[in-house]
Design a protein around this motif. Structure first.
Motif, PDB file in Angstrom:
ATOM      1  N   MET A  82       0.836  -1.201   0.000  1.00 22.57           N
ATOM      2  CA  MET A  82       0.000   0.000   0.000  1.00 22.57           C
ATOM      3  C   MET A  82       0.869   1.248   0.000  1.00 22.57           C
ATOM      4  SD  MET A  82      -1.396   0.559   3.874  1.00 22.57           S
ATOM      5  CE  MET A  82      -1.258  -1.080   4.539  1.00 22.57           C
ATOM      6  N   VAL A  84       0.751   5.227   1.555  1.00 21.27           N
ATOM      7  CA  VAL A  84       0.073   6.039   2.562  1.00 21.27           C
ATOM      8  C   VAL A  84       0.456   7.502   2.349  1.00 21.27           C
ATOM      9  CG1 VAL A  84      -0.290   6.431   5.027  1.00 21.27           C
ATOM     10  CG2 VAL A  84       0.177   4.108   4.193  1.00 21.27           C
ATOM     11  N   SER A  86      -0.417  11.624   3.697  1.00 27.68           N
ATOM     12  CA  SER A  86      -0.980  12.366   4.824  1.00 27.68           C
ATOM     13  C   SER A  86      -1.470  13.721   4.331  1.00 27.68           C
ATOM     14  CB  SER A  86       0.050  12.546   5.942  1.00 27.68           C
ATOM     15  OG  SER A  86       1.122  13.356   5.518  1.00 27.68           O
ATOM     16  N   GLN A 106     -12.481   2.098   3.398  1.00 26.55           N
ATOM     17  CA  GLN A 106     -12.759   2.532   4.764  1.00 26.55           C
ATOM     18  C   GLN A 106     -12.990   4.033   4.769  1.00 26.55           C
ATOM     19  OE1 GLN A 106      -9.611   1.809   7.810  1.00 26.55           O
ATOM     20  NE2 GLN A 106      -9.963   3.980   8.208  1.00 26.55           N
ATOM     21  N   GLN A 111      -8.462   6.002  14.538  1.00 31.21           N
ATOM     22  CA  GLN A 111      -7.900   4.688  14.838  1.00 31.21           C
ATOM     23  C   GLN A 111      -7.468   4.623  16.302  1.00 31.21           C
ATOM     24  OE1 GLN A 111      -8.181   2.214  13.012  1.00 31.21           O
ATOM     25  NE2 GLN A 111      -8.239   2.901  10.891  1.00 31.21           N
ATOM     26  N   ASP A 117      -7.884   8.098   9.751  1.00 31.53           N
ATOM     27  CA  ASP A 117      -7.489   7.705   8.400  1.00 31.53           C
ATOM     28  C   ASP A 117      -8.647   7.092   7.624  1.00 31.53           C
ATOM     29  OD1 ASP A 117      -7.673   5.088   9.377  1.00 31.53           O
ATOM     30  OD2 ASP A 117      -5.682   4.503   8.722  1.00 31.53           O
ATOM     31  N   CYS A 118      -8.388   6.835   6.339  1.00 29.71           N
ATOM     32  CA  CYS A 118      -9.354   6.190   5.454  1.00 29.71           C
ATOM     33  C   CYS A 118      -8.568   5.411   4.409  1.00 29.71           C
ATOM     34  CB  CYS A 118     -10.273   7.222   4.799  1.00 29.71           C
ATOM     35  SG  CYS A 118      -9.437   8.394   3.731  1.00 29.71           S
ATOM     36  N   ALA A 119      -9.278   4.621   3.592  1.00 30.66           N
ATOM     37  CA  ALA A 119      -8.583   3.808   2.592  1.00 30.66           C
ATOM     38  C   ALA A 119      -9.424   3.653   1.331  1.00 30.66           C
ATOM     39  CB  ALA A 119      -8.255   2.431   3.175  1.00 30.66           C
ATOM     40  N   MET A 127      -3.975  -0.467  -2.789  1.00 28.29           N
ATOM     41  CA  MET A 127      -4.550   0.175  -1.605  1.00 28.29           C
ATOM     42  C   MET A 127      -3.830   1.495  -1.349  1.00 28.29           C
ATOM     43  SD  MET A 127      -4.864  -0.819   2.428  1.00 28.29           S
ATOM     44  CE  MET A 127      -5.808  -2.288   2.188  1.00 28.29           C
ATOM     45  N   ARG A 129      -3.973   4.615   1.425  1.00 33.61           N
ATOM     46  CA  ARG A 129      -4.484   5.078   2.723  1.00 33.61           C
ATOM     47  C   ARG A 129      -4.154   6.560   2.842  1.00 33.61           C
ATOM     48  NH1 ARG A 129      -6.489   0.986   5.655  1.00 33.61           N
ATOM     49  NH2 ARG A 129      -6.865   2.393   7.394  1.00 33.61           N
ATOM     50  N   ASN A 131      -3.967   9.583   5.836  1.00 31.39           N
ATOM     51  CA  ASN A 131      -3.925   9.881   7.268  1.00 31.39           C
ATOM     52  C   ASN A 131      -4.047  11.385   7.491  1.00 31.39           C
ATOM     53  OD1 ASN A 131      -3.427   7.258   8.119  1.00 31.39           O
ATOM     54  ND2 ASN A 131      -1.217   7.485   8.030  1.00 31.39           N
TER      55      ASN A 131
END
Length: 133
Positions: A82, A84, A86, A106, A111, A117-119, A127, A129, A131
């Motif tokens: 994945m 990530v 921000s 998501q 969390q 966060d989300c995905a 994937m 994500r 943050n």
């Protein structure tokens, strides 16, 4: 001596489709588009991290046929690592990305280990994500 990350690669099925997602959904800027035969490497960046490039390419770009086939299989399974990102406005960016029509994995939540966060899955199934900073 210092060290910093310069490029991170994301393997995608369709570079043009991926550009639309990463540019329009995440707000990255296309910085470079290099073709070599039937393959392309497109570098995207952001003003908040100058010098860091996200490079999009297809599974066979720069690889042997056998290795490209394996990368294509892993991409199809959705098991590549994945990525990530921000942001300081998770809810706003979530809505911007959702508007591209990609699969939401998501919605934004707090969390237990700290970040909100989300995905998502990008158009190729990677994937992604997000943050909250």
């Amino acid at each position: 001596m210092d060290i910093s990350l310069q490029y991170s690669h994301i393997t995608v099925n369709d570079v043009d489709e991926a550009i639309a997602f990463y540019r329009d959904g995440l707000g990255l800027t296309v910085e470079n588009d290099v073709a070599s035969g039937e393959h392309r490497w497109v570098t995207l960046g952001t003003a908040t991290q100058p010098g860091l490039g996200i490079v999009l390419s297809n599974p066979h770009a720069g690889r042997s046929e056998a290795d490209g086939d394996i990368m294509q299989e892993l991409l199809a399974k959705g098991v590549l690592p994945m990525t990530v990102f921000s942001t300081n406005d998770l809810d706003g960016l979530f809505e911007q990305v959702r508007a591209t029509g990609v699969e939401v994995l998501q919605e934004p939540i707090e969390q237990p280990w700290g970040p909100k966060d989300c995905a998502f899955r990008d158009p190729s199934g990677n994937m992604i994500r997000l943050n909250q900073r």
